[in-house]
Motif scaffolding. Sequence first.
Motif, short mmCIF file in Angstrom:
data_model
loop_
_atom_site.label_atom_id
_atom_site.label_comp_id
_atom_site.label_asym_id
_atom_site.label_seq_id
_atom_site.Cartn_x
_atom_site.Cartn_y
_atom_site.Cartn_z
N ILE A 182 0.84 -1.20 0.00
CA ILE A 182 0.00 0.00 0.00
C ILE A 182 0.88 1.25 0.00
N ASN A 183 1.92 1.23 0.81
CA ASN A 183 2.81 2.39 0.91
C ASN A 183 3.43 2.71 -0.44
N SER A 184 3.88 1.67 -1.12
CA SER A 184 4.54 1.89 -2.41
C SER A 184 3.52 2.45 -3.43
N TYR A 185 2.28 1.98 -3.35
CA TYR A 185 1.21 2.51 -4.21
C TYR A 185 0.94 3.98 -3.90
N LEU A 186 0.80 4.30 -2.60
CA LEU A 186 0.48 5.69 -2.22
C LEU A 186 1.61 6.64 -2.61
N GLU A 187 2.84 6.14 -2.53
CA GLU A 187 3.99 6.99 -2.89
C GLU A 187 4.25 7.01 -4.39
N ASN A 188 3.32 6.45 -5.16
CA ASN A 188 3.43 6.40 -6.62
C ASN A 188 4.67 5.65 -7.11
N GLY A 199 0.67 17.10 -0.04
CA GLY A 199 1.94 16.42 -0.30
C GLY A 199 1.95 15.87 -1.72
N THR A 200 2.78 14.87 -1.91
CA THR A 200 2.92 14.34 -3.27
C THR A 200 2.32 12.96 -3.40
N GLU A 201 1.64 12.48 -2.33
CA GLU A 201 1.06 11.14 -2.41
C GLU A 201 -0.18 11.13 -3.29
#
Length: 212
Positions: free
Chosen positions: A53-59, A147-149
Amino acid sequence: MTCRRGALIVLEGVDKAGKTTQCNKLVQALQDSGQKAEMMKFPERTTKIGQLINSYLENKSNLEDHTVHLLFSANRWELMPLMKEKLEQGISLVVDRYAFSGVAFTSAKPGFSLDWCMNPDKGLPKPDLVMFLQLSPSEAAQRGQFGTERYETTVFQKAVQQKFELLMKDSSVKWQVIDAARNIEDVHADIKNHSVDAIKAAENEPIGELWK
Ligand code: NYM
């Protein structure tokens, strides 16, 4: 005498409403007054599912929309045994986002019904109180840049806000709208009062099942 259970208290709201600040302050205030309280947050990014999920949210990765919705839900289910254990030990949990964010964010995407989005979270521990930190998109914008998420745009947040409003019509969940445009201490005092009441009311009640 059996141990009184803790309460499940959730803070929801669009980005910049001050959820994380208020969760931290609430846990501190409850602990200072001698109550057992701990904070949790969703997504919980430290588990294997949370890392996806984190990797998805951080694009940093792309996931198909249904798939990521189910991962957010799975992230709650994987922490369900721990949540129940803590509640049964008399620890109140103050949770930064829960299934309501899950439904509001996915159903703000085209082609997703509220009903489809709610299904995977049915049966999770039901919050004893959900406080919605209300802040208009213009007030949120005054609090600085997003932010950039993923999802951090005014247009998307407006759509999310509308979905939260639909969810708040469901009277099977105990919602409390909190005016988050006030200063941090006034918002905190309000949140603390509602939480103390919810903790007292939950003490002798069984843990409910969400949306069932
Ligand atoms: N989010 C959060 C979802 O899309 N679905 C969920 O089930 C949950 C819990 O992830 N933009 C979204 C909302 C936020 C982001 O941000 C998590 P933060 O800053 O960790 O609360």
